[in-house]
Design a protein around this motif. Structure first.
Motif: not given
Length: 66
Positions: A39-62
């Protein structure tokens, strides 16, 4: 990896940030921080990869490689 939000400045350049919310209050803090940066107009691309317990369940790795 999922792109949460992308904002490009007038010069066509941006920075990539990987946002890992963790557990507890982390996800709420990360979400608000990302919203503020965008909202401040920062030129960013924000990635939110799976991680932690949900990633272990879905991908087998944290922290999957993808």
């Amino acid at each position: 990896m999922m792109t949460k939000r992308v904002t490009i400045d007038g010069h066509g350049t941006s920075r990539t940030i990987v946002a890992l919310g963790g557990e507890g209050i982390g996800p709420e803090v990360i979400d608000v921080t990302c919203e503020l940066m965008v909202s401040d107009g920062m030129p960013v691309e924000i990635l939110t990869p799976p991680h932690g317990e949900p990633a272990i369940k879905s991908h087998g790795s944290p922290l999957p490689d993808e």
